[in-house]
Design a protein around this motif. Structure first.
Motif, PDB file in Angstrom:
ATOM      1  N   ALA A 130       0.827  -1.209   0.000  1.00 21.20           N
ATOM      2  CA  ALA A 130       0.000   0.000   0.000  1.00 21.20           C
ATOM      3  C   ALA A 130       0.860   1.258   0.000  1.00 21.20           C
ATOM      4  CB  ALA A 130      -0.917  -0.011   1.223  1.00 21.20           C
ATOM      5  N   LEU A 131       1.950   1.247   0.782  1.00 19.45           N
ATOM      6  CA  LEU A 131       2.843   2.414   0.815  1.00 19.45           C
ATOM      7  C   LEU A 131       3.496   2.649  -0.541  1.00 19.45           C
ATOM      8  CD1 LEU A 131       4.722   2.271   4.246  1.00 19.45           C
ATOM      9  CD2 LEU A 131       3.282   4.122   3.389  1.00 19.45           C
ATOM     10  N   PHE A 132       3.811   1.588  -1.249  1.00 13.39           N
ATOM     11  CA  PHE A 132       4.453   1.723  -2.557  1.00 13.39           C
ATOM     12  C   PHE A 132       3.474   2.268  -3.597  1.00 13.39           C
ATOM     13  CE2 PHE A 132       6.148   0.178  -6.620  1.00 13.39           C
ATOM     14  CZ  PHE A 132       7.472   0.592  -6.520  1.00 13.39           C
ATOM     15  N   ILE A 133       2.211   1.865  -3.509  1.00 12.92           N
ATOM     16  CA  ILE A 133       1.207   2.296  -4.493  1.00 12.92           C
ATOM     17  C   ILE A 133       0.717   3.715  -4.219  1.00 12.92           C
ATOM     18  CG2 ILE A 133      -1.161   1.853  -5.277  1.00 12.92           C
ATOM     19  CD1 ILE A 133      -0.620  -1.105  -5.012  1.00 12.92           C
ATOM     20  N   LEU A 134       0.727   4.147  -2.951  1.00 12.48           N
ATOM     21  CA  LEU A 134       0.164   5.446  -2.583  1.00 12.48           C
ATOM     22  C   LEU A 134       0.706   6.607  -3.421  1.00 12.48           C
ATOM     23  CD1 LEU A 134      -1.716   7.024  -0.719  1.00 12.48           C
ATOM     24  CD2 LEU A 134       0.157   7.110   0.971  1.00 12.48           C
ATOM     25  N   PRO A 135       2.019   6.707  -3.674  1.00 12.49           N
ATOM     26  CA  PRO A 135       2.505   7.832  -4.497  1.00 12.49           C
ATOM     27  C   PRO A 135       1.929   7.851  -5.908  1.00 12.49           C
ATOM     28  CG  PRO A 135       4.314   6.818  -3.299  1.00 12.49           C
ATOM     29  CD  PRO A 135       3.136   5.918  -3.125  1.00 12.49           C
ATOM     30  N   PHE A 136       1.597   6.682  -6.461  1.00 11.28           N
ATOM     31  CA  PHE A 136       0.995   6.653  -7.794  1.00 11.28           C
ATOM     32  C   PHE A 136      -0.340   7.394  -7.794  1.00 11.28           C
ATOM     33  CE2 PHE A 136       3.990   3.179  -8.197  1.00 11.28           C
ATOM     34  CZ  PHE A 136       4.410   3.269  -9.509  1.00 11.28           C
ATOM     35  N   VAL A 137      -1.085   7.238  -6.704  1.00  8.16           N
ATOM     36  CA  VAL A 137      -2.370   7.922  -6.610  1.00  8.16           C
ATOM     37  C   VAL A 137      -2.167   9.424  -6.381  1.00  8.16           C
ATOM     38  CG1 VAL A 137      -4.543   8.051  -5.334  1.00  8.16           C
ATOM     39  CG2 VAL A 137      -3.448   5.826  -5.710  1.00  8.16           C
ATOM     40  N   LEU A 138      -1.182   9.775  -5.551  1.00 12.10           N
ATOM     41  CA  LEU A 138      -1.005  11.172  -5.149  1.00 12.10           C
ATOM     42  C   LEU A 138      -0.244  12.018  -6.172  1.00 12.10           C
ATOM     43  CD1 LEU A 138      -0.106  10.730  -1.361  1.00 12.10           C
ATOM     44  CD2 LEU A 138      -2.321  11.343  -2.359  1.00 12.10           C
ATOM     45  N   PHE A 139       0.754  11.432  -6.822  1.00  5.87           N
ATOM     46  CA  PHE A 139       1.695  12.246  -7.585  1.00  5.87           C
ATOM     47  C   PHE A 139       1.787  11.915  -9.073  1.00  5.87           C
ATOM     48  CE2 PHE A 139       3.570  11.918  -3.205  1.00  5.87           C
ATOM     49  CZ  PHE A 139       3.218  13.205  -2.799  1.00  5.87           C
ATOM     50  N   SER A 140       0.999  10.975  -9.558  1.00  3.51           N
ATOM     51  CA  SER A 140       1.076  10.655 -10.983  1.00  3.51           C
ATOM     52  C   SER A 140       0.722  11.863 -11.854  1.00  3.51           C
ATOM     53  CB  SER A 140       0.145   9.480 -11.318  1.00  3.51           C
ATOM     54  OG  SER A 140       0.702   8.259 -10.907  1.00  3.51           O
ATOM     55  N   GLN A 175       2.465  25.111 -17.888  1.00  5.68           N
ATOM     56  CA  GLN A 175       2.460  25.623 -16.517  1.00  5.68           C
ATOM     57  C   GLN A 175       2.040  24.493 -15.571  1.00  5.68           C
ATOM     58  OE1 GLN A 175       3.410  28.811 -15.534  1.00  5.68           O
ATOM     59  NE2 GLN A 175       4.045  28.996 -17.686  1.00  5.68           N
ATOM     60  N   ILE A 176       2.913  24.177 -14.625  1.00  4.50           N
ATOM     61  CA  ILE A 176       2.660  23.046 -13.725  1.00  4.50           C
ATOM     62  C   ILE A 176       1.544  23.392 -12.736  1.00  4.50           C
ATOM     63  CG2 ILE A 176       3.647  21.496 -11.995  1.00  4.50           C
ATOM     64  CD1 ILE A 176       4.843  21.054 -14.697  1.00  4.50           C
ATOM     65  N   ASN A 177       0.580  22.503 -12.648  1.00  6.05           N
ATOM     66  CA  ASN A 177      -0.453  22.591 -11.616  1.00  6.05           C
ATOM     67  C   ASN A 177      -0.059  21.625 -10.495  1.00  6.05           C
ATOM     68  OD1 ASN A 177      -2.746  22.646 -10.044  1.00  6.05           O
ATOM     69  ND2 ASN A 177      -4.030  21.536 -11.497  1.00  6.05           N
ATOM     70  N   TRP A 178       0.310  22.178  -9.337  1.00  8.42           N
ATOM     71  CA  TRP A 178       0.842  21.342  -8.263  1.00  8.42           C
ATOM     72  C   TRP A 178      -0.253  20.705  -7.405  1.00  8.42           C
ATOM     73  CZ3 TRP A 178       5.739  20.124  -8.757  1.00  8.42           C
ATOM     74  CH2 TRP A 178       6.586  20.999  -9.455  1.00  8.42           C
ATOM     75  N   THR A 223      -6.888  18.295  -8.466  1.00 11.97           N
ATOM     76  CA  THR A 223      -7.455  18.944  -9.651  1.00 11.97           C
ATOM     77  C   THR A 223      -6.740  18.491 -10.915  1.00 11.97           C
ATOM     78  OG1 THR A 223      -6.007  20.874  -9.365  1.00 11.97           O
ATOM     79  CG2 THR A 223      -8.180  20.950  -8.326  1.00 11.97           C
ATOM     80  N   GLU A 224      -5.426  18.258 -10.800  1.00 14.96           N
ATOM     81  CA  GLU A 224      -4.684  17.832 -11.991  1.00 14.96           C
ATOM     82  C   GLU A 224      -5.028  16.388 -12.362  1.00 14.96           C
ATOM     83  OE1 GLU A 224      -2.415  18.214 -15.315  1.00 14.96           O
ATOM     84  OE2 GLU A 224      -3.099  19.767 -13.915  1.00 14.96           O
ATOM     85  N   THR A 225      -5.266  15.546 -11.374  1.00 15.13           N
ATOM     86  CA  THR A 225      -5.694  14.176 -11.667  1.00 15.13           C
ATOM     87  C   THR A 225      -7.006  14.190 -12.439  1.00 15.13           C
ATOM     88  OG1 THR A 225      -4.589  13.225  -9.735  1.00 15.13           O
ATOM     89  CG2 THR A 225      -6.466  12.009 -10.633  1.00 15.13           C
ATOM     90  N   TRP A 226      -7.947  15.007 -11.970  1.00 16.26           N
ATOM     91  CA  TRP A 226      -9.238  15.101 -12.661  1.00 16.26           C
ATOM     92  C   TRP A 226      -9.051  15.653 -14.077  1.00 16.26           C
ATOM     93  CZ3 TRP A 226     -13.698  13.003 -12.603  1.00 16.26           C
ATOM     94  CH2 TRP A 226     -14.785  13.600 -13.250  1.00 16.26           C
ATOM     95  N   ARG A 227      -8.161  16.637 -14.212  1.00 13.80           N
ATOM     96  CA  ARG A 227      -7.899  17.215 -15.531  1.00 13.80           C
ATOM     97  C   ARG A 227      -7.278  16.177 -16.463  1.00 13.80           C
ATOM     98  NH1 ARG A 227      -4.233  22.468 -15.485  1.00 13.80           N
ATOM     99  NH2 ARG A 227      -5.966  23.122 -14.153  1.00 13.80           N
ATOM    100  N   ASN A 228      -6.357  15.364 -15.952  1.00 13.87           N
ATOM    101  CA  ASN A 228      -5.732  14.334 -16.775  1.00 13.87           C
ATOM    102  C   ASN A 228      -6.736  13.292 -17.246  1.00 13.87           C
ATOM    103  OD1 ASN A 228      -3.301  15.593 -16.485  1.00 13.87           O
ATOM    104  ND2 ASN A 228      -2.326  13.984 -15.272  1.00 13.87           N
ATOM    105  N   ASN A 258      -3.197   6.955 -16.751  1.00 17.54           N
ATOM    106  CA  ASN A 258      -3.238   5.492 -16.750  1.00 17.54           C
ATOM    107  C   ASN A 258      -2.649   4.931 -15.455  1.00 17.54           C
ATOM    108  OD1 ASN A 258      -3.570   2.847 -17.981  1.00 17.54           O
ATOM    109  ND2 ASN A 258      -1.357   2.836 -18.166  1.00 17.54           N
ATOM    110  N   ASN A 259      -1.541   5.523 -14.992  1.00 17.75           N
ATOM    111  CA  ASN A 259      -0.935   5.052 -13.743  1.00 17.75           C
ATOM    112  C   ASN A 259      -1.875   5.240 -12.557  1.00 17.75           C
ATOM    113  OD1 ASN A 259       1.397   4.310 -15.070  1.00 17.75           O
ATOM    114  ND2 ASN A 259       2.483   6.202 -14.603  1.00 17.75           N
ATOM    115  N   ILE A 260      -2.608   6.352 -12.558  1.00 15.77           N
ATOM    116  CA  ILE A 260      -3.585   6.585 -11.495  1.00 15.77           C
ATOM    117  C   ILE A 260      -4.663   5.510 -11.531  1.00 15.77           C
ATOM    118  CG2 ILE A 260      -5.344   8.180 -10.639  1.00 15.77           C
ATOM    119  CD1 ILE A 260      -3.593  10.442 -11.927  1.00 15.77           C
TER     120      ILE A 260
END
Length: 645
Positions: free
Chosen positions: A75-85, A223-226, A230-235, A391-393
């Motif tokens: 779970a710890l390994f997968i969590l960044p994929f959800v947060l930062f992809s 322009q990076i959206n940090w 919101t960026e996940t939804w946009r992607n 896709n990663n998300i």
């Protein structure tokens, strides 16, 4: 509207410059990148598996019981994929990919140095933090990895390149887990050896990264959206803009759902169902990984070095068939006090289990590689990495749902073989739903079967079929399946302008409607339908797609090439795109052609199976030079060009 200049080939060398996908390893544009991703995947799994073994067998940590260790680490390994992809996708589009690859490898060295200290002093919180950081490392690398390939490989190399990457990933996972297990088991010094191994692999990966060639940014002004939410939804919305691409993302995520079920169940399956020890559980992982790798490598051979999404339904069918058979193979095994690896392999009843596992994973490889290649080919280059991030998300979310679903089934009293049965049946339902939503998969599968299993199909001059931009394809009309055969020759979808009467034929009419073919009636018979057909044809070209028509106006009744009508000129008047002449060879006299009094489809296997059929494509004719007479002359010349090799 597209112009002749928009018809361009993908980057890369000539299609036949190298004999197969393995030759890519010797080329700088692919070899260093391959070893970077191979070593990264291997190091992830060396570290994670060694840590799992450490807290499961060697350390007693009250707040992290052995039964929960694997779940927490995963779970710890997968969590960044959800947060930062979403953020990593933006970075991969904004910055040169070779710069990002080297940054990620520098980060890996730092993380592995910290993890090495954690192993030496057996500091579990530090190691858990490093699991999260290595997940972040993989999150940053994922979009770069899949967006890199289409920048350096052409359309004919994408399937082979993706196959190599997928094969390398699963082999690296396998080798990493084996190495992690062996190193941590060394008495007294296991932590030290794991630390040395992790840092050494990271340093070697950084050295390989230095040789990765320049890969310019595709959207440097982004322009990076940090904000990751919101960026996940946009992607996701960005990916949804192309229906075929978005449904392919869902299809890949489903494959990860499917695979996660089996990977998560291997230890319990080996112990409780197969009555084997830890070595038997490792054998299951070996068989699964090898199966995925072989399936991934087979894609280039089966697709004849094109992006052939007709393989996706084939893969889905195999996944369901062998997952369901695994249920029947595993449910009647005799109880035992526990098999060693040698004793397990010596039992013939276990061979069917191994065969099912190998084949379901092989078909999973065949299923996934064309989808990855399709996403890379059809995604807009400036947004490609962000779509891959989406896709990663989705992959991460599907894997989480997979874990919850398996837990729910087991809690409801399902046995492990019954879980495999449910997943196999569910795979058939999901795959069927996806293929009905995106008919191109089903149509390409039918074309694949027709041209591989019924005819021996060869294409020449396929480099003249444009991989980008609008164009018109004109071809002689020999049989009722000419359109299906043409589909098999093009890596892109083709919209067909076809005689309205063919839509009344059972099965074939349904297929052509499914493929959004455009019916056209003679102007004297139905003027409104005639004009409507040309409006739809022009819309196809406006979208930058391929339009195919048969200028003879009907299927030949004697095998000869008829006069070309002027419909193509009516389209060129408003849409002056290139016209590619094509010729179908050897279809006359087949079951689907008119013969014997003008009838067709009356004698199955009239010429037997695997009869040779060819398609020859010629250089595009500029719109300004095109005329019915010239196009007929070009098609006639292609017809007389002789059989293919």
């Amino acid at each position: 509207m597209s112009t002749p200049s928009s018809i361009t080939a993908a980057p890369g060398p000539a299609p036949h410059e190298h004999p197969n996908q393995f030759a890519l390893l010797g080329q700088r544009r692919f070899g260093p990148f391959f070893w970077v991703q191979f070593l990264g995947a291997g190091n992830d799994n060396l570290f994670k598996f060694a840590f799992t073994v450490l807290v499961t067998y060697q350390l007693q940590v009250s707040w992290l019981p052995p039964a929960m260790a694997g779940l927490v680490i995963g779970a710890l390994f997968i969590l960044p994929f959800v947060l930062f992809s979403a953020t990593s996708g933006q970075l991969a589009d904004k910055y040169p990919k070779e710069v990002l690859i080297r940054f990620v490898k520098n980060l890996e060295i730092a993380i592995m140095a910290l993890a090495g200290w954690g192993f030496v002093v057996q500091h579990v919180p530090v190691l858990l933090a490093c699991v999260f950081l290595m997940g972040l490392h993989s999150t940053l690398f994922g979009p770069v990895k899949f967006a890199y390939l289409p920048q350096h490989l052409n359309e004919r190399e994408l399937t082979g390149g993706n196959g190599m990457v997928e094969m390398g990933t699963f082999v690296a996972i396998l080798l990493g887990q084996v190495a992690g297990g062996l190193l941590i088991a060394i008495p007294g010094q296991g932590g030290m050896y794991v630390a040395i191994g992790c840092v050494a692999v990271a340093v070697l990966g950084r050295a390989m990264a230095q040789a990765v060639p320049v890969s310019p940014a595709t959207d440097p002004g982004l322009q990076i959206n940090w904000n990751p939410f919101t960026e996940t939804w946009r992607n996701l919305k960005l990916a949804h803009g192309n229906v075929v691409v978005f449904r392919s993302l869902l299809g890949i995520s489903w494959m990860w759902f499917f695979g996660a079920v089996f990977l998560s169940m291997f230890p319990a399956f080996a112990r409780d169902v197969l009555h084997g020890n830890e070595q038997v559980a490792s054998l299951l992982l070996v068989v699964f990984s090898i199966g995925i790798g072989i399936g991934a490598l087979l894609c280039e051979v089966l697709s004849k070095r094109h992006v052939e999404i007709g393989l996706v339904p084939l893969g889905a069918i195999g996944m369901s068939v062998f997952a369901i058979d695994l249920y029947f193979a595993a449910r009647g095994l005799a109880p035992s006090s526990g098999y060693t690896l040698a004793a397990f392999v010596a039992q013939p009843a276990h061979w069917r289990v191994m065969a099912d596992l190998a084949l379901l994973s092989l078909f999973a490889g065949i299923y996934s590689v064309p989808m990855y290649a399709l996403i890379q080919l059809r995604s807009q280059p400036t947004h490609r990495a962000r779509i891959i991030a989406a896709n990663n998300i989705l992959n991460a979310l599907f894997m989480i749902v997979s874990s919850l679903g398996v837990g729910a089934l087991l809690a409801a009293g399902f046995t492990i073989p019954e879980v495999f049965l449910v997943v196999g049946l569910l795979n058939a339902v999901v795959a069927g739903y996806i293929f009905l939503l995106v008919p191109e998969y089903l149509l390409r599968f039918i074309a694949f079967i027709l041209t591989r299993c019924i005819y021996r199909f060869q294409v020449r001059g396929d480099e003249h079929i444009p991989v980008q931009g609008a164009a018109i394809l004109v071809c002689n009309h020999v049989s009722f399946i000419d359109a299906v055969v043409l589909m098999a020759a093009s890596p892109r979808p083709i919209r067909f302008l076809m005689d309205h009467r063919i839509f009344a034929i059972p099965v074939l009419g349904w297929l052509f409607r499914l493929g959004k073919a455009i019916p056209i009636a003679p102007q004297k018979e139905d003027p409104a339908a005639y004009e409507r057909a040309f409006v739809q044809a022009r819309a196809v070209l406006d979208e930058g797609d391929l339009l195919a028509l048969f200028p003879e106006g009907g299927i030949t009744r004697d095998g000869s090439l008829g006069e070309f009508k002027g419909g193509v000129m009516k389209i060129l008047q408003t849409h002056p795109v290139p016209v590619v002449p094509m010729a179908l060879q050897n279809l006359w006299g087949s079951f689907f052609s008119r013969i014997e009094g003008g009838t067709a489809m009356v004698k199955p296997f009239r010429r037997g199976l695997f009869s040779p059929v060819g398609l020859v494509a010629g250089p595009a004719v500029p719109a300004a030079e095109a005329s019915p007479a010239l196009l007929r002359e070009r098609v006639a010349a292609l017809l007389s060009a002789g059989p293919g090799r």
